[in-house]
Design a protein around this motif. Structure first.
Motif, PDB file in Angstrom:
ATOM      1  N   UNK A 201       1.789   3.108  -9.338  1.00  8.66           N
ATOM      2  CA  UNK A 201       1.061   4.292  -9.776  1.00  8.66           C
ATOM      3  C   UNK A 201       0.544   4.067 -11.193  1.00  8.66           C
ATOM      4  N   UNK A 202      -0.480   4.809 -11.566  1.00  8.20           N
ATOM      5  CA  UNK A 202      -1.073   4.647 -12.900  1.00  8.20           C
ATOM      6  C   UNK A 202      -0.051   4.902 -14.002  1.00  8.20           C
TER       7      UNK A 202
ATOM      8  N   UNK B 227      -7.674   8.636 -14.412  1.00  5.74           N
ATOM      9  CA  UNK B 227      -7.603   7.993 -13.097  1.00  5.74           C
ATOM     10  C   UNK B 227      -7.335   9.054 -12.023  1.00  5.74           C
ATOM     11  N   UNK B 228      -8.193   9.097 -11.021  1.00 10.26           N
ATOM     12  CA  UNK B 228      -8.001  10.009  -9.900  1.00 10.26           C
ATOM     13  C   UNK B 228      -7.302   9.271  -8.749  1.00 10.26           C
ATOM     14  N   UNK B 229      -6.790  10.023  -7.792  1.00  8.84           N
ATOM     15  CA  UNK B 229      -6.061   9.433  -6.667  1.00  8.84           C
ATOM     16  C   UNK B 229      -6.913   8.470  -5.851  1.00  8.84           C
ATOM     17  N   UNK B 230      -8.196   8.761  -5.761  1.00  4.36           N
ATOM     18  CA  UNK B 230      -9.066   7.912  -4.937  1.00  4.36           C
ATOM     19  C   UNK B 230      -9.629   6.716  -5.706  1.00  4.36           C
ATOM     20  N   UNK B 231      -9.269   6.573  -6.966  1.00  4.76           N
ATOM     21  CA  UNK B 231      -9.747   5.439  -7.757  1.00  4.76           C
ATOM     22  C   UNK B 231      -8.962   4.177  -7.416  1.00  4.76           C
ATOM     23  N   UNK B 232      -9.655   3.068  -7.391  1.00  2.10           N
ATOM     24  CA  UNK B 232      -8.978   1.768  -7.324  1.00  2.10           C
ATOM     25  C   UNK B 232      -8.551   1.412  -8.746  1.00  2.10           C
ATOM     26  N   UNK B 233      -7.242   1.363  -8.985  1.00  2.25           N
ATOM     27  CA  UNK B 233      -6.748   1.196 -10.357  1.00  2.25           C
ATOM     28  C   UNK B 233      -7.148  -0.153 -10.948  1.00  2.25           C
ATOM     29  N   UNK B 234      -7.251  -1.155 -10.091  1.00  4.80           N
ATOM     30  CA  UNK B 234      -7.668  -2.476 -10.574  1.00  4.80           C
ATOM     31  C   UNK B 234      -9.098  -2.408 -11.111  1.00  4.80           C
ATOM     32  N   UNK B 235     -10.008  -1.832 -10.320  1.00  8.22           N
ATOM     33  CA  UNK B 235     -11.400  -1.710 -10.759  1.00  8.22           C
ATOM     34  C   UNK B 235     -11.501  -0.799 -11.984  1.00  8.22           C
ATOM     35  N   UNK B 236     -10.691   0.258 -11.988  1.00 12.94           N
ATOM     36  CA  UNK B 236     -10.740   1.211 -13.095  1.00 12.94           C
ATOM     37  C   UNK B 236     -10.309   0.541 -14.397  1.00 12.94           C
ATOM     38  N   UNK B 237      -9.282  -0.319 -14.315  1.00 20.31           N
ATOM     39  CA  UNK B 237      -8.790  -1.013 -15.503  1.00 20.31           C
ATOM     40  C   UNK B 237      -9.865  -1.967 -16.044  1.00 20.31           C
TER      41      UNK B 237
END
Length: 488
Positions: free
Chosen positions: A405-406, A426-436
Motif C-alpha cells: 500500500x502507498x 495516490x488514489x486506489x485506482x492509481x498504479x503506484x509504480x507509475x505514480x512514483x
C-alpha cells in the motif's frame, strides 16, 4: 517484573547523521498505538529514493541503536557518518508490551566522535515513558548528560544526578540519584548509562513498587530487544556474498522459555569450522530455511556435509563442513548459485522469525539486490498480508510498489532537512509504480524526490569525459610492444 516482552519501533528520528540533517519516519502502528494502545497492523515499510538520499543512513542509525541497547560501545566504523559540526542525535519511539503492562517510550541518544582515542562518545541520553491505562498516563522523564567526557579533573566533580520533571515519583530507583560511579564507568567503556549490565542487575534488586517495576520492565525490555529481536543486515554482508567468499547463516529458534540466536559464517568455496556446541543449532536453522525455500525456489535445497571432527587450540570440539546445493537430486558446490539465491538464503531465517514472531524487527539494506523482481514482489506481498513482526527495508526495485500500500512506502527527498516523506495524492485506482515515476519527473509532492539538475550534469560530464583533450594516452615500454607484436 515480567520476563516476556514484545517491543515495536514506532518512530525513528535522525539529526545530523551522514547526509541527513533531519529525517523522521513513523511506522505502521504509530497511530494505533497512540490512540488505541495496541499494535494491530502488519508492519512492513520500504524506503525508496535516489542514490545518496538517506536510505542507508536510516539502516545505519538502527544499527547504532542496536549497539546502544545491547550495552556495547558503538564501533568506530560509524565515526565517518557522525557529524563533526552539528550535534548528532538519534530519537526512537518504542512500544513495549508485557503480560501485565503496556508502555510507550521515547529514547534519545546524543553522539560525538573522539578522534584522539578513536571512540564514539555517548554524551547525553533522555528517556521518557508512559504507562497505558484507559489512556497513556503517568509520564516519566529522565535526562542525563555525562560530564566525564569533558572533565579535566574527575575528582573535582560534584555528585551527578539526572534531570527530571517527575523526580519525586522516581525516588524508588536509587541509582538515578547517585550516578557518579556509574557515569564514570560508562564513559570509560563508552556505553549507555541506561542500557548496561550494571543497571540491569540493579533493577533486579530494586524494591517491588510500581515505579521500580515499570522502569525495570522498560530497561530489560529494550535490552532484550537490542540483543535478540532487532536484527540489522547492512550492505557489507552483500559484499561478502557477491565476492564469493562467505555466506552468513543467520539462525534463530524459539521455545516457550528461551530464544537462541546464532550467526555462522560459512566459506562458499572451501571448508568451514563450526563449534560442536553450535552444530545442532546450525542444522536446525538450515532445516527451517529449506522448509521455506521449497515455496520460493521449489527444486532447491541446501545441505551441510560434515567431513571431519577435530579439537581446537582452546580444547573445544569442532566440525569441518562444506555447504552444497541440491537440485533435482544432484548435489554441487554452493558457490555456483546466483548472488540472489545466496542473498535469500542468508536472510531467510530472519524473515521466517519476523513472519511468525511479533517481537522481531528485521532491518535490511538493499533487500532487492540480485533477487528476481517478481519473486521479491510476491514474497513482500505475503509479508505485508500476514507478518506478525516488523520489516524495514531499503530497495530500488519498483515492482514492490505494486504489492504494498502507498502508506507502506517512504520516499527519500533531495532536501537534507526533511529527508523522508510519504507520497500524497495516490488514489486506489492509481498504479503506484507509475505514480512514483511521475512524481520523480513531474513533482507534485511536499518535497522534490529527484534532482533534475543531476541529469543535466550527467550529460555534461559524459561529454567532457569524451573530449579528445581529456583522453589519456597510454605509453608502453619497447619490450612490451615487442612482446605484443610477437603474440599477434
Amino acid at each position: 517484573m515480567d520476563n516476556r516482552y514484545s517491543v515495536r519501533i514506532m518512530r525513528s528520528e535522525i539529526n545530523y547523521l551522514k547526509n541527513v540533517n533531519f529525517g523522521e519516519i513513523t511506522y505502521m502502528n504509530h497511530g494505533s498505538i497512540n490512540t488505541k494502545g495496541k499494535a494491530d497492523k502488519t508492519d512492513v515499510v520500504g524506503i525508496y529514493g535516489q542514490n545518496g538520499s538517506g536510505k542507508t543512513a536510516l539502516v545505519e542509525s538502527l544499527d547504532i541503536l542496536k549497539y546502544v541497547l545491547m550495552g556495547m560501545p558503538i564501533p568506530y566504523d560509524f565515526a565517518g557518518i557522525i557529524s563533526k559540526e552539528e550535534q548528532t542525535k538519534l530519537v526512537t519511539d518504542f512500544y513495549i508490551e508485557t503480560k501485565q503492562s503496556k508502555y510507550k517510550v521515547q529514547y534519545a541518544v546524543y553522539l560525538r566522535v573522539n578522534e584522539e582515542i578513536q571512540k564514539i562518545e555517548i554524551i547525553r541520553e533522555t528517556l521518557v515513558y508512559w504507562l497505558r491505562g484507559s489512556a497513556w498516563k503517568s509520564e516519566r522523564d529522565i535526562d542525563f548528560e555525562n560530564p566525564n567526557y569533558d572533565a579535566v579533573d574527575l575528582l573535582d566533580q560534584e555528585d551527578l544526578t539526572v534531570k527530571s520533571n517527575h523526580a519525586a515519583n522516581l525516588k524508588s530507583i536509587p541509582f538515578l540519584w547517585a550516578m557518579q560511579k556509574l557515569a564514570l564507568i560508562c564513559s570509560q567503556r563508552h556505553i549507555s548509562v541506561f542500557f548496561n549490565t550494571l543497571v540491569s542487575d540493579s533493577c533486579k534488586s530494586m524494591k517491588s513498587d510500581e515505579e521500580a517495576i515499570n522502569f525495570s520492565n522498560i530497561i530489560h525490555g529494550l535490552m532484550k530487544f537490542g540483543m535478540v529481536d532487532l536484527n540489522v543486515i547492512r550492505i557489507e554482508q552483500l559484499g561478502q556474498i557477491n565476492s564469493n567468499i562467505v555466506i552468513p547463516i543467520n539462525g534463530r529458534s524459539t521455545t516457550e522459555n528461551t530464544i537462541t540466536q546464532s550467526r555462522v559464517t560459512l566459506y562458499i568455496a572451501g571448508e568451514s569450522d563450526i563449534d560442536k556446541e553450535l552444530y545442532d543449532q546450525v542444522t536446525m536453522t538450515i532445516d527451517a530455511i529449506n522448509t521455506a525455500l521449497k515455496s520460493i525456489i521449489p527444486d532447491l535445497q541446501i545441505e551441510l556435509d560434515k567431513t571431519a571432527e577435530f579439537e581446537k587450540p582452546d580444547g573445544k570440539k569442532a566440525f569441518k563442513v562444506n555447504i552444497y546445493s541440491k537440485r533435482g537430486g544432484k548435489k554441487f558446490p554452493f558457490r555456483y548459485e546466483s548472488e540472489g539465491i545466496k542473498r535469500i538464503i542468508s536472510i531467510l531465517n530472519y524473515l521466517i522469525s519476523a513472519f511468525n514472531e511479533s517481537s522481531v524487527c528485521l532491518v535490511v539494506d538493499e533487500l532487492d539486490s540480485g533477487i528476481f523482481e517478481y519473486l521479491l514482489g510476491e514474497l513482500l506481498g505475503l509479508m505485508h498480508k500476514e507478518m506478525k513482526g516488523q520489516l524495514i527495508f531499503t530497495s530500488h526495485n519498483l515492482r514492490i510498489l505494486e504489492k504494498l500500500d502507498a502508506k507502506n512506502i517512504i520516499c527519500t527527498t533531495t532536501n537534507p532537512d526533511n529527508r523522508y516523506i510519504r507520497m500524497v495524492g495516490i488514489e486506489k485506482n492509481h498504479n503506484k509504480r507509475d505514480y512514483y515515476i511521475r512524481a520523480l519527473t513531474v513533482g507534485g509532492q511536499k518535497e522534490d524526490l529527484y534532482d533534475e539538475d543531476d541529469l543535466i550534469a550527467m550529460g555534461y560530464a559524459f561529454r567532457k569525459a569524451g573530449n579528445p583533450n581529456n583522453r589519456v594516452t597510454l605509453q608502453f615500454s619497447p619490450q612490451f610492444e615487442e612482446d605484443l607484436h610477437k603474440a599477434n
